[in-house]
Design a protein around this motif. Sequence first.
Motif, short mmCIF file in Angstrom:
data_model
loop_
_atom_site.label_atom_id
_atom_site.label_comp_id
_atom_site.label_asym_id
_atom_site.label_seq_id
_atom_site.Cartn_x
_atom_site.Cartn_y
_atom_site.Cartn_z
N ARG A 48 1.27 -1.33 -0.02
CA ARG A 48 0.35 0.10 0.28
C ARG A 48 1.23 1.53 0.06
O ARG A 48 2.12 0.77 0.67
N PHE A 49 0.20 2.32 -0.50
CA PHE A 49 1.48 3.63 -0.32
C PHE A 49 1.67 4.44 0.76
O PHE A 49 0.65 4.37 1.68
N PRO A 50 2.68 4.18 1.04
CA PRO A 50 3.05 5.13 2.59
C PRO A 50 2.21 5.74 3.19
O PRO A 50 2.50 6.64 2.57
N THR A 51 1.31 6.26 3.53
CA THR A 51 1.17 7.10 4.52
C THR A 51 1.45 7.91 5.88
O THR A 51 2.65 6.96 5.73
N GLY A 52 1.36 8.59 6.10
CA GLY A 52 2.17 8.78 7.59
C GLY A 52 3.72 9.09 7.23
O GLY A 52 4.49 8.78 8.16
N GLY A 128 3.27 22.49 10.84
CA GLY A 128 1.34 21.72 9.79
C GLY A 128 1.42 19.96 9.81
O GLY A 128 0.46 19.26 10.08
N LEU A 129 3.38 19.15 9.89
CA LEU A 129 2.93 17.07 9.46
C LEU A 129 2.85 17.77 11.69
O LEU A 129 2.49 15.89 11.60
N LYS A 130 3.60 18.62 12.29
CA LYS A 130 2.72 17.63 13.55
C LYS A 130 1.47 17.92 14.50
O LYS A 130 1.39 17.57 15.34
N CYS A 131 0.72 18.92 13.22
CA CYS A 131 -0.50 18.73 13.37
C CYS A 131 -1.62 17.81 13.39
O CYS A 131 -1.83 17.47 12.01
N ASN A 132 -2.18 16.96 14.00
CA ASN A 132 -2.65 16.11 13.11
C ASN A 132 -4.35 16.09 12.54
O ASN A 132 -5.66 15.31 12.72
N ALA A 133 -4.73 17.17 12.47
CA ALA A 133 -6.20 17.86 12.13
C ALA A 133 -6.05 18.09 10.24
O ALA A 133 -7.02 18.47 9.74
N VAL A 134 -4.72 18.26 10.15
CA VAL A 134 -4.07 18.52 8.70
C VAL A 134 -4.29 16.81 7.94
O VAL A 134 -3.49 15.78 8.49
N ALA A 135 -4.82 16.76 6.87
CA ALA A 135 -4.40 15.32 6.41
C ALA A 135 -4.06 15.41 5.57
O ALA A 135 -2.39 14.35 5.66
N SER A 149 15.47 17.36 6.81
CA SER A 149 14.14 15.94 6.74
C SER A 149 14.17 15.42 7.49
O SER A 149 13.09 14.82 8.00
N GLN A 150 15.00 15.70 8.64
CA GLN A 150 14.96 14.41 9.39
C GLN A 150 14.64 14.68 10.39
O GLN A 150 13.46 14.22 11.17
N ARG A 151 13.96 15.97 10.70
CA ARG A 151 12.91 16.68 11.34
C ARG A 151 11.79 16.59 10.65
O ARG A 151 10.90 16.41 11.91
N LEU A 152 11.62 17.08 9.65
CA LEU A 152 10.42 16.63 9.07
C LEU A 152 10.19 14.99 9.29
O LEU A 152 8.66 14.84 9.87
N GLN A 153 10.36 14.22 9.25
CA GLN A 153 10.24 12.87 9.45
C GLN A 153 10.38 12.60 10.89
O GLN A 153 9.19 11.95 11.15
N LEU A 154 10.76 13.04 12.07
CA LEU A 154 10.07 13.18 13.07
C LEU A 154 8.53 13.91 13.60
O LEU A 154 8.39 12.70 14.68
N GLU A 157 6.53 11.18 12.01
CA GLU A 157 6.15 9.82 13.10
C GLU A 157 4.89 10.08 13.93
O GLU A 157 4.44 9.20 14.81
N GLN A 158 4.88 10.88 14.66
CA GLN A 158 4.01 10.92 16.43
C GLN A 158 3.07 11.66 14.90
O GLN A 158 1.75 11.15 16.21
N SER A 159 2.30 12.75 14.55
CA SER A 159 1.08 12.95 13.87
C SER A 159 0.47 12.02 13.03
O SER A 159 -0.22 11.72 12.73
N ARG A 160 1.44 10.79 12.05
CA ARG A 160 0.87 9.85 11.21
C ARG A 160 0.54 10.62 10.22
O ARG A 160 -0.17 10.63 9.27
N VAL A 161 1.05 12.05 9.87
CA VAL A 161 0.36 13.04 8.48
C VAL A 161 1.31 12.76 7.36
O VAL A 161 2.71 12.67 7.58
N THR A 162 0.50 13.10 6.27
CA THR A 162 1.25 12.75 4.70
C THR A 162 2.00 13.93 4.16
O THR A 162 1.39 15.18 4.96
N GLY A 163 3.52 13.86 4.45
CA GLY A 163 4.08 15.21 3.62
C GLY A 163 4.52 15.10 2.41
O GLY A 163 4.94 14.05 1.85
#
Lengths: 247, 497
Positions: A48-52, A128-135, A149-154, A157-163
């Motif tokens: 499956r397409f990896p989300t989060g 934005g990635l930290k906020c799980n109210a956005v898709a 990019s590591q910061r974004l990945q971290l 990992e918490q919020s499961r938002v796709t970037g």
Amino acid sequence: MEGTAKKEIIKVLRESILKIEGFKSVTNEMDQPDCMLNDMASAFPYGRFPTGAIHEFISPTAACATSANGFIAGLLSALMANGLPCLWISTKRSLFPAGLKYYGIEPHQVIFIDVKKNKDALWVMEQGLKCNAVAVVVAELNEVSFSESQRLQLAVEQSRVTGFLHRKRPHKENTLACVSRWKIRPKKSYIIDDLPGVGFPMWEVQLEKIRNGKPGKWVFGWRDKQFVSIPLTPLQKIPVLKMEQYG
Amino acid sequence: MAKRILSLWFPYLATDRLSKHYPELKNKPFVLSASEKGRIVIKAANLLAEQEGITAGKVLADARAIFPSIDDFKYDLEVINKLLESLAAWCLRFTPIAAVDPPNGIMLDISGCAHLWGGEPQYLKTIVKRLLDNGYEVRGAIADTIGTAWGTARYGSGFSIVEKGKQIEMLVSLPSDALRLETPVLQRIRKLGFRKIGQFINMPSATLRRRFGETLLERLGQAVGSYPEALHPIKPQQPYQERLSCLEPIRTATGIEIGLQNLLESICNRMGKEGKGFRTGIFRGYRIDGKVEQISIGTSRASNDPLHLFKLFQLKIQHIEPALGIELFELEASLVEDVEEDQEVLWNVGGNPKKIAELLDNIAGKIGMNAIHRYLPTEHHWPERSVKLTSSLDEKPSIAWPADKLRPLHLLAKPEPIDVMVQLPDYPPMLFTHKGKAYKLMKADGPERIEQEWWMATGQPRDYYRVEDENGARYWLFRSGHYEDGEVQWFLHGFFA
């Protein structure tokens, strides 16, 4: 019999490795949006397409950037099906909101953040990635360093938002801590029965890198608000590849 | 809560101001004068001049007869009033309600403030000492009423504190001048031999009214507390304001953050009960050197979440310059709105508008509100006018997004002129050149004619073509004008994915 048992064991082991690496298995099918890239399923972990996770798109030319945005818009329509908004961050935006409607997105569900500097774009993306109210959070910029990019990945990992990190004409294609690297190129449009005019948009989708998956090359079109896969025929495949290898 | 009033009196306000500016005047008698009814009258005299027998109200010529070499300066009422106002503003660090009491006094409503300084004697001592250090001779008194505080400050002994409900005991010992009466009434009282208030305070009110008029009763009542009197604060009190004074001056960012958190918590607690929230907030720090540092925030939706508001302020705390230290923090909600209950108006299903609003506030706080854009469709075909910006997060489109016409994914803000090769007029182009590069076109769709909206603008219509070049890149071109009119110009306007 023994062979299938071994295969089962290997499959279970693989999945436990994926879990350790941060890929969560799909417990509920309904939770996971279907990205309609079924013909690419073999390339993705768990099929499956990896989300989060963060996906990187590299566009060396303006035409590629437009195609990549079209491809991203197609993915967005599936990811935003849960009604959550999308954050679209750009440093030099030319995206026309009304153009998103074709990809099945309600343009007023997209919040555009226009910033001047790459640094600001990355900061907004992280917030934005930290906020799980956005898709989804999409960022159009050019340079990103590995540690950024590591910061974004971290954050994801918490919020499961796709970037989606869309790099337009980067000076250097440096390695990033992203789950994948895509390159989208425009292809001649798809026409049914040799009708005149411009047909449905088509792209050559190159998955250069994917963690725990198999990279490859596909051709996808966009028709009736979903992706359609067109198998690479030898006739199409040979000239394109040759041009790239020697050019 | 019982009211407590502090009256401050500056007996040498005008002259103290001058000797502060010109230290050489400190050891010299001098006066300030202004012309009045054709004579030059002394308006203020310093202590040394008064010791020579020169007091305010005398004619300057008489003073010169007593002390020929006396220095004389111009008396400017406006400057004095301004000085009084700035002193009252300075006093705001001790209480939120301060009022000027012309010509040379300040009234402070100190109800519930004094305990922060360890009781009223300590409080009065602190204020007076700070003012004396600043070079202003000052007297002060604390009482339940404005009238008693005023009289005690001017005619009492030194710095007195009239205990709760003990106004009458204090008043009986004060001279009749302590009642703030007009001169004619005062003269009549004196004529009848009443030197002290105690001599007539217990007389029947009918008698007093007949002899001295209504004003005496009014003033007496105000002093005792049976007659209402209100202060006119120099700064009207904000309904949503919290203050926090510090024992020690605060100089570190951590200290400021703790102060802010405390203030936010108490103000948000109150707002939460009333269903209100911040739209604009101002956080001030009163420094010990008299300067005021302030930062402000705005939110896109009314919010009373202390954590969220703290985050917004936190981005700006670095702009506060504490210098020698901040002794008082003040948080004010200058724009307050009702908090909207979380309705799912914005996003069709799911979604958490509060979280989104908080995220956007955060972004707006760092990058600016004008970085955030959200678009709605409008009823225009002209591409540039077919979308409009909205600043509200909750606004929903009034019409559906048009789906019948294909619009490019990328649109140039300004159409760029191109050179085009066309087989025949009204045929789609075969080739176009943009910025010196030629694009050979293989496929084309169109034209789609979009006319100018004559009620908004005049000009040529546009014929749009959707074209694809030999590499598969897709463009949106248009021709402006008709061939029969001669002049036509081609433009590149957008890109399709």
